[in-house]
Every structure is written in C-alpha cells, then in structure tokens.
Design an enzyme around this catalytic site. Structure first.
Site: not given
Lengths: 385, 385
Positions: A280, A101
């Site tokens: 996720d 990320d």
C-alpha cells in the site's frame, strides 16, 4: 464461496513461486471476496480513496482491496457512527475487502503531541487538539468496530535510521504490544457476522539480528498473514531491499506478506521479486494531485510546459477510462487551473497503473517470464518523459 | 441527422405549448446532437464541470449540453491551445453540444480592473494581472476558436438595480455591440467544419420600456435563439419573474429562449411556466461543494449534525448512482473532512436533480399536468429538511 468466507478465517493459497526470483502468486479469500496476489491496495485514509468514486475503484482501477486508517476514522466520523452504520463497508459503500492499519504510524507522524508508555500512547488530535489514548487492546476493539477484513497490530514505529539501542527497545515494546493485541483479538469476536484477521507487524529497523528476532516472534504466533513495518520511512533504498530480502525467508511460506507503505512502481516490482505479496502507498494518489503521473513508458510531470499541446491520451497502452479518454494537454490544463477534475483524472490514472502493474506481474510470474519483464519494466519506470 | 446538423444551422422545433401556462416543449438540433427543451445546462467554466467526470455527466446526470466560459478559456488554456486541439469539444472530450457565454459577465465581476469604452473593454486578468482587450469582434473570433455550438453576443451587464439612465445607456451600447457581433459572426465561418449559432442577449434591466426596446432590437436580427440577460443579479425575485413574463411574449415563438444564470430549482420551474426553454447556473455545483443538496423532498444542509447517523440514500426517489449508492451520513462525513469525494458526490447528485427536474417538467407539459405539478414541486422545493 461466500458462505465459506463469511464464517471462516481468511485463507491464503500459494499457487506458484517464480523459479528465477522469490516472486509468488497466490489468492487470499476473505468474507468480502478474493484478492489475487501480488496486490497493491489503494489508500482510503478517511474512508475514501481521495478523488475517486467507489464505482470507479472497481470498474476502472480494478482494485480488489482498499485501506482504511484507524487513526483518521477513530477521530472522524468516530466509532459510534461507524458502528451504527454496521462497519466501514456499509458506511462507505465499498463491498470488497478492507484492511485497516493500526493508527500507530499516524499517531507518531500526525498527532500534535504524543507520549509513549508501556500501557499505550496518549496523543492530541491533529484536528481539534482533543486528548486520546491508544492501547493495544483499544486499537483491537477499534478495528473490530471499523470492521475491516484484515486488521493490523498496534506497534511503535521508530524513526528511520534509529540507533540499535533505541530500535531494540522499541521492538521489544512492539512485541509486548503484539502479544496483548493477539490476546485481545482472540478474546473478542467480529461485530458484523464475518471473520476478521489480525496481521502481526515485524519491526527491527535496519538491524538483521533484530529483524530475525522480530520475524521469529511474529511467526510463532501462527496468524493468517504477516506485515513488514518500519521500512520506506527514509532509509536508503538498498537498505530497504536488503531488509526485505532478509526477512521474507524467515516468514511462513504459506502466509501472505505485506510490506507496509511501499512504494514507487519500481519498489513494488523489486519487492515482489523478494517475496512480498501485498503493498500500500499514498504515492499514486498524492503524487497525482501534484501532477505526477506513472505510465507504462515512464514518469510524467504534467505541469511541464511540453505537455500543453500534447493531445495524445495520458497512456494509450495502459487503457482504461482516464488513461485513454483524456489527453495530456487537457489534464495539464486542469492541474494548472487547480480544477478538481485534474486530481480526479490523475488519481484514477495512477491507481489504474498500479493495479495494472501488479496484475501484469502476476501474469509474468505465472508465465515464468517475471524476471526479464521486471528488469525491462524497472528500466522503463525510471524514465522521466 | 448528423449529416444535416454538421452543415446546417441550428434548428429549433416547438412541439407543444402548455394550455395553462406558457411552458413549452421543443427540440434543438445541433451539430453535436439534439437538446430536448426545457433544458438545464451544467456550467463548465474552465472546460470542466467542477468535480464531475465527462462520462458521469452523460451517464449519471444525463446532461445534454454544457457551458464553457469565454473569459476563463481565453485566459487558460488560451486560444492557441484550444485551436491546436481542434476546439473545446476535442480538448475536453465532451462530444455533446456546448454553449459559450461571451465572457462579458466575468470581465465585469472577476477582472481586477476594467475599463469600458465604445470599442470594447480593457481588463486585467484575475490570474496574473496581465492586460487584455475584448471587443465584440474579438469575442466572436474567440468563440469561433473555442468552437461552441451556441455562442453568445458580447454585452455590457449593468449592476443589479441600476437606475434608468445608466441602464438605457448600457443597453444602447449593448445594441451597438450586438450589431457588431452579428456583422463579425456573419462575415466569418466555423473553424472546425460544423455550424455555430449566435444568440443575441436582451438587456434593459428592470425597466419594461427598455426590455421591450431590447427584445425588439434583438428579434429584428432574426437569429436562431435569444437570451435574456441582466437578471438574477441581485434584484428581487418577483421583479425577475415580472421581467421574464414581460419579455418572453416579445420574442419569436419559434426560437428557443435562454434565461442566463438562473437559478434555484423553483426559479427554473417558474421561468419554464413563463416561456423559458434554457437555463444555466453555478448553483448546483457551487452549493454542492458547500454541502447544500437539492432533493425531491426539499433542501438539505448536509453539514447539519442531524445527518451524521442518517444511513439512508441521499435521495432514493431521484435514483442514479450518487443519489442512491451513497448515504447522507457518509456524504456528511466527507464534506466535514474536506474530502474531494464529498464535492464529487454532492455535485453529481445536485446536477442529476436539476436534469431530472427539467426532464420531468417536459413530461408534465406534454401530459398537460405541468401547472399542478409545478405548484406542488415548488412547495416541496421550499422545504428545508
């Protein structure tokens, strides 16, 4: 295949779409192997999925891709070490795909102080208070150095339920940053000889016109996959589903869709039904450390006294090492005593469950039975045992 | 063999004694399998070797027997749960031999308050302050309920370097307690259908005449094995070796000898040379959690900055999963970041090293090369890398 993937862009093949829902089955090909979707990605914040050996992620849990976090990895071990290692795969010994990320979320939620400007964000490390700047360009360079297969655009994450004015302003900043990310990404190349892919993030809060505008902006960039951000941050669950239901059809059908930070097992199934391919969440590992287990029969708080003399496997139906080798009574003892093995067993079990759940969803979609299976599973998952 | 061992007493076979030292090679047969001596026993205080899965103890570390601690297990999960489970093996899923210490050492070192009388010891739990009494008889009953293959007599452990008067008084109490342990043990039977064995503990501090008296008293009881206690508690290292050197020849040659709570890798090798067959110590796991690694080339403090970009395996020579799959730089990052995987890798590695060390010692004794090998290993082990 390996030859292909090391030198070409990520490739997504959509195999089938469910007839009763918008659930999809696909395959993502990357330089580090294939990912069968729908998929759940265990979170490996600082280069480790907490309390789980890399070997066990592959053999027990059957994870196909894990996350790394740019904010954490940038601060520790730092980019210099990661680059010397040859990237995160080489550093932590995980040979399958990795997604990083952008660090945006952590800058807003973890950093001691932060200041958002057009150029980027200035923040203080939560570890030692040192000052740092993240810009769209620097975050692209950082993720080049980390070397993940899929990297995320740097965005602003407005707080849950922000008002329309703030959300629009934030979204427009995110779009300008997204264009800068794309420009930087396309002007640079991978450092380690295999292709990387950039996913834009659709923002827009809980406002459909903003979500539509953001999905349109992102789609026009024609990337290999798209993320939906800014959800599961505290808004009512139905609002999350409403937004996902609205956004998915606006994204290209032939690209994978990643719903960031979601969620409970039921959330995962409902969003698969709405057309999401990738998920996720820290929930399976974080809750594991607190003694909360997800099982095929419902949720268990292992600290509850009722489990102290239950010598049955944690989840005999699920199968796998942790779920069948250890008993509920033993796991309860370990969690109560604060023994590391408790967190290790519970994390292994919960992740095994999440990966089983998405594998099973895939099979059910292929068999045309996803809708009825999902309904019965969501009912089971809501049980507190 | 399994038929034999489930119904008969433990059996020790002495295969060979080194020509240059008093090092021995033997085999202990128990209801849960054989133990090849010399052996190191990983410490599983509360029914778990900290940060290591049971599977990894077998497959990676090649442990043949682990310890449990009576004091800890008695307090948590408690005897009722352990008995309902069918003993500790069933409770924690460890199918090989288990040895339980008597809890004496923990009563003196951990309990908030304790009062020693002829009858036994009254103490307060370090967990919740609750009052408990351990007597020689109750400790035998407790270890029957835990169900270890080898159980230890309940003794008093005098502080390191206690004076002669205190040590004699303590030893005499330990002898009276030992006789009571034997009486109770012999008057009771195993609860789970397999034989258990009681080891007396030789005390006597740092005084040879007391050690001789204690070894004589213990030997006269004609049990299947003997422990040497009250060493490695703070006395100079040479005094420990002197005492072990003095006591071993006074114990029956055809019974295994267990030196309790020892020690560093060098301590283990030196005491093997003096005739000791069995060892246990928290050092490999406790030091692992603090980032101290034992390797075939010397000791590593992984927190040291010099390792931050050392991408070589932790110990390529040693082999095994943790030692070869993970690098020094990655392990340093994990320990620095306080990640559980750091403790998991380091514990796995250090125990793999200890078990390799005793296996290698065994091979060297059999080959007649133990003495020269030990000299070179002790030199290597003293290196700080």
């Amino acid at each position: 295949m390996l030859f292909f993937s090391y030198f070409c862009h990520m490739k997504f093949t959509l195999h089938t779409t469910d007839v009763h829902t918008r659930a999809r089955v696909g395959t993502i090909e990357t330089a580090h192997g294939n990912i069968e979707t729908p998929i759940f990605m265990p979170v490996g914040t600082a280069g480790t999925v907490k309390a789980v050996h890399q070997r066990d992620l592959v053999q027990d849990i059957q994870a196909q891709i894990i996350l790394g976090n740019t904010y954490h990895l940038y601060l520790r071990p730092g980019l210099d070490i990661l680059q010397q290692a040859g990237g995160l795969h080489k550093f932590n010994g995980w040979e399958k795909p990795i997604l990083t990320d952008s660090g945006g979320y952590q800058v807003y939620s973890l950093a001691a102080t932060r200041k958002i400007k057009e150029e980027g964000v200035t923040f203080s490390s939560h570890i030692d208070g040192s000052k740092h700047v993240f810009t769209p360009e620097s975050v692209m360079d950082t993720q080049r150095k980390i070397g993940a297969d899929i990297i995320m655009a740097f965005d602003e994450c407005p707080p849950a339920m922000s008002d329309y004015t703030y959300t629009r302003k934030s979204m427009e900043l995110t779009h300008r940053w997204l264009q800068r990310c794309v420009n930087r990404f396309d002007a640079t190349t991978s450092l380690y000889g295999y292709a990387q892919t950039l996913f834009p993030i659709v923002q827009g809060g809980i406002f459909k016109d903003l979500r539509a505008e953001s999905a349109s902006f992102a789609s026009a960039l024609d990337r290999e996959g798209y993320a939906i951000g800014g959800l599961a941050v505290g808004e009512p669950i139905d609002v999350m589903y409403e937004m996902v239901d609205f956004v998915c059809p606006l994204l290209p059908a032939n690209k994978p869709r990643y719903l960031m930070g979601v969620g409970t097992p039921a959330n995962v199934l409902e969003n698969i039904a709405l057309g999401v391919d990738m998920f996720d969440c820290v929930m399976p590992t974080r809750n594991a450390r607190n003694g909360m287990l997800f099982t095929t029969e419902g949720t268990i708080n292992i600290k509850n006294k009722k489990w102290e003399n239950d010598f049955s496997p944690i989840d005999a139906t699920l199968g796998g090492y942790a779920s069948t080798h250890y008993t509920k009574a033993y796991l309860r003892h370990l969690i109560q005593a604060g023994e590391m093995l408790g967190a290790m067993i519970a994390s292994n079990h919960n992740l095994t469950f999440y990966l089983w759940l998405v594998r099973e969803a895939r099979l059910q979609i292929l068999a045309g039975t996803f809708h009825t299976w999902k309904t019965s599973m969501v009912e089971k998952l809501s049980r507190r045992m």
